[in-house]
Design an enzyme around this catalytic site. Structure first.
Site, mmCIF file in Angstrom:
data_model
loop_
_atom_site.group_PDB
_atom_site.id
_atom_site.type_symbol
_atom_site.label_atom_id
_atom_site.label_comp_id
_atom_site.label_asym_id
_atom_site.label_seq_id
_atom_site.Cartn_x
_atom_site.Cartn_y
_atom_site.Cartn_z
ATOM 1 N N ILE A 141 7.486 36.600 63.158
ATOM 2 C CA ILE A 141 7.924 36.477 61.570
ATOM 3 C C ILE A 141 9.441 36.266 61.460
ATOM 4 O O ILE A 141 10.011 37.025 62.330
ATOM 5 C CB ILE A 141 7.614 38.078 60.948
ATOM 6 C CG1 ILE A 141 6.147 38.592 61.295
ATOM 7 C CG2 ILE A 141 7.943 37.974 59.572
ATOM 8 C CD1 ILE A 141 5.936 39.939 60.994
ATOM 9 N N ALA A 143 10.717 33.324 62.234
ATOM 10 C CA ALA A 143 11.147 32.394 63.259
ATOM 11 C C ALA A 143 11.417 30.883 62.706
ATOM 12 O O ALA A 143 12.252 30.317 63.381
ATOM 13 C CB ALA A 143 10.216 32.101 64.430
ATOM 14 N N GLY A 144 10.748 30.621 61.580
ATOM 15 C CA GLY A 144 10.955 29.260 60.934
ATOM 16 C C GLY A 144 9.885 28.121 61.281
ATOM 17 O O GLY A 144 10.038 26.834 61.230
ATOM 18 N N THR A 146 7.241 27.667 59.192
ATOM 19 C CA THR A 146 6.812 26.781 58.268
ATOM 20 C C THR A 146 7.953 25.666 57.780
ATOM 21 O O THR A 146 7.423 24.615 57.665
ATOM 22 C CB THR A 146 6.791 27.529 57.072
ATOM 23 O OG1 THR A 146 5.663 28.642 57.086
ATOM 24 C CG2 THR A 146 6.241 26.812 55.752
ATOM 25 N N TYR A 175 2.630 47.238 54.746
ATOM 26 C CA TYR A 175 4.011 47.776 55.113
ATOM 27 C C TYR A 175 4.373 48.896 54.288
ATOM 28 O O TYR A 175 5.294 49.422 54.938
ATOM 29 C CB TYR A 175 4.810 46.445 54.531
ATOM 30 C CG TYR A 175 4.955 45.355 55.409
ATOM 31 C CD1 TYR A 175 5.187 45.311 56.785
ATOM 32 C CD2 TYR A 175 4.498 44.045 55.043
ATOM 33 C CE1 TYR A 175 4.995 44.227 57.687
ATOM 34 C CE2 TYR A 175 4.188 42.921 55.879
ATOM 35 C CZ TYR A 175 4.875 42.945 57.253
ATOM 36 O OH TYR A 175 4.948 42.007 57.932
ATOM 37 N N ASP A 214 1.239 25.700 60.571
ATOM 38 C CA ASP A 214 2.539 26.724 60.911
ATOM 39 C C ASP A 214 2.095 28.051 61.591
ATOM 40 O O ASP A 214 2.516 29.056 61.534
ATOM 41 C CB ASP A 214 3.045 26.996 59.682
ATOM 42 C CG ASP A 214 2.428 27.715 58.657
ATOM 43 O OD1 ASP A 214 1.357 27.893 58.712
ATOM 44 O OD2 ASP A 214 3.146 28.050 57.733
ATOM 45 N N GLU A 275 8.833 42.669 53.182
ATOM 46 C CA GLU A 275 8.897 42.441 54.523
ATOM 47 C C GLU A 275 10.159 43.346 54.817
ATOM 48 O O GLU A 275 10.536 43.086 56.102
ATOM 49 C CB GLU A 275 9.364 41.014 54.766
ATOM 50 C CG GLU A 275 7.909 40.198 54.714
ATOM 51 C CD GLU A 275 8.148 38.670 55.182
ATOM 52 O OE1 GLU A 275 7.406 37.815 55.668
ATOM 53 O OE2 GLU A 275 9.389 38.400 54.811
#
Length: 333
Positions: A141, A143-144, A146, A175, A214, A275
């Site tokens: 989550i 990391a880049g 997309t 969450y 992605d 998040e």
């Protein structure tokens, strides 16, 4: 130039247009704004993401508050004259009545200009992805994934498939209460990923060269192993394998490794409220799950790329390094 800052990449374009000069200038300014430039009243030089000048328009001479043609600094800037001479060395400056090649020889600007042979051209000329019909970009989550998938798709004429995480009604609730919402969350993701990959990958696009996603379907099992109780996971795993065998598998699986502190910083920066509850321990569990999966894959189908010291969004050289690792190409042509 009178200020300290990063080096500039300069280029000159010769454009044909039927638009009047005023409208050309308006379009130029809109492009600058879209690329993040903020115009300030101060005329002092400063670093900026983009600066587009209109140098010449045929033999026109224009002098208004907004636009001066020819640009008054052409003869004083080697970084303008040198690429301009490559475009048309015989072009005559309408006011100075001198060819560009002569202005270049006479300029008092002694700045060092280094020609870039490949950096500004489409990387598909230097990096060959033709061996891969289906490329999956994966990572933790934040990391880049997309960002990289979007960039590769744009540069290599690929069909882009992005995870539809926003459509999952259980994500924000998870969450807040993981124990209660983990199973419906993972089931919803599994169903949507299965449907999307089954439909979008099997739907052939005549005008695209490959597919870039992605995420990979196996992501579902990796996350479920972390979030679900043992009994729930065993049931989930049976259903997953029944569905997974019907899906096309990536030709190359790219895993972006990013250290936990940077992941947390990226998560905070992108500002998704739900998040902000994510903890370092959860990210480490996800990473361990990915590594366990990667170790079970054929080595020639996996690329683990350490991006912990990279910024491939802002730094093109980092992006090219990633392409080099994906293709195994040196990129030196």
């Amino acid at each position: 130039m009178g200020f300290e800052g990063d080096d500039f990449l300069n280029c000159v374009l010769w454009v044909q247009s039927s638009l009047p000069p005023k409208q050309v200038l308006q379009i130029v300014h809109s492009i600058e704004t879209e690329m993040g430039r903020i115009r300030k009243k101060s005329k002092a030089y400063e670093s900026r993401p983009i600066d587009i000048d209109v140098l010449l328009i045929d033999d026109l001479e224009i002098k208004t508050k907004a636009l001066t043609i020819p640009h008054p600094e052409i003869s004083n800037r080697r970084f303008v004259l040198q690429p301009l001479a490559e475009v048309n060395s015989q072009l005559i400056h309408p006011l100075l009545n001198k060819k560009v090649i002569k202005l270049l020889a006479e300029t008092s600007d002694n700045s060092e200009i280094e020609k870039q042979s490949k950096w500004l051209r489409n990387p598909r000329q230097d990096y060959d992805l033709s061996a891969f019909n289906y490329i999956a970009i994966e990572g933790n989550i934040g990391a880049g994934k997309t960002s990289l998938a979007e960039r590769i798709a744009a540069d290599f004429n690929a069909k882009l498939i992005l995870e539809r995480f926003k459509d999952n009604a259980f994500l924000a609730k998870f969450y807040e209460d993981k124990a209660r919402y983990a199973f419906p969350l993972e089931m919803a993701f599994l169903a949507d990923r299965y449907q999307q990959l089954l439909e979008d990958i099997n739907q052939f696009d005549l005008f695209k060269d490959c597919v870039v996603t992605d995420y990979d379907a196996y992501k579902s099992l990796i996350f479920a192993k972390v979030t679900l109780q043992e009994e729930e996971f065993n049931l989930y795993k049976k259903l997953f394998h029944l569905m997974h065998k019907e899906l096309a598998k990536p030709d190359i699986y790219v895993y972006l490794y990013q250290h936990t502190d940077r992941l947390l910083a990226n998560i905070k920066a992108r500002g998704r409220n739900y998040e902000q509850r994510i903890e370092a321990g959860y990210l480490k569990q996800i990473h361990e799950g990915y590594l366990a999966f990667v170790k079970g894959q054929p080595r020639d189908k996996v690329r683990i790329i350490d991006i912990s010291e990279m910024d491939f969004v802002q730094n093109r050289s980092d992006y090219l390094k990633i392409l080099k690792q994906i293709t195994g190409d040196t990129g030196e042509h």
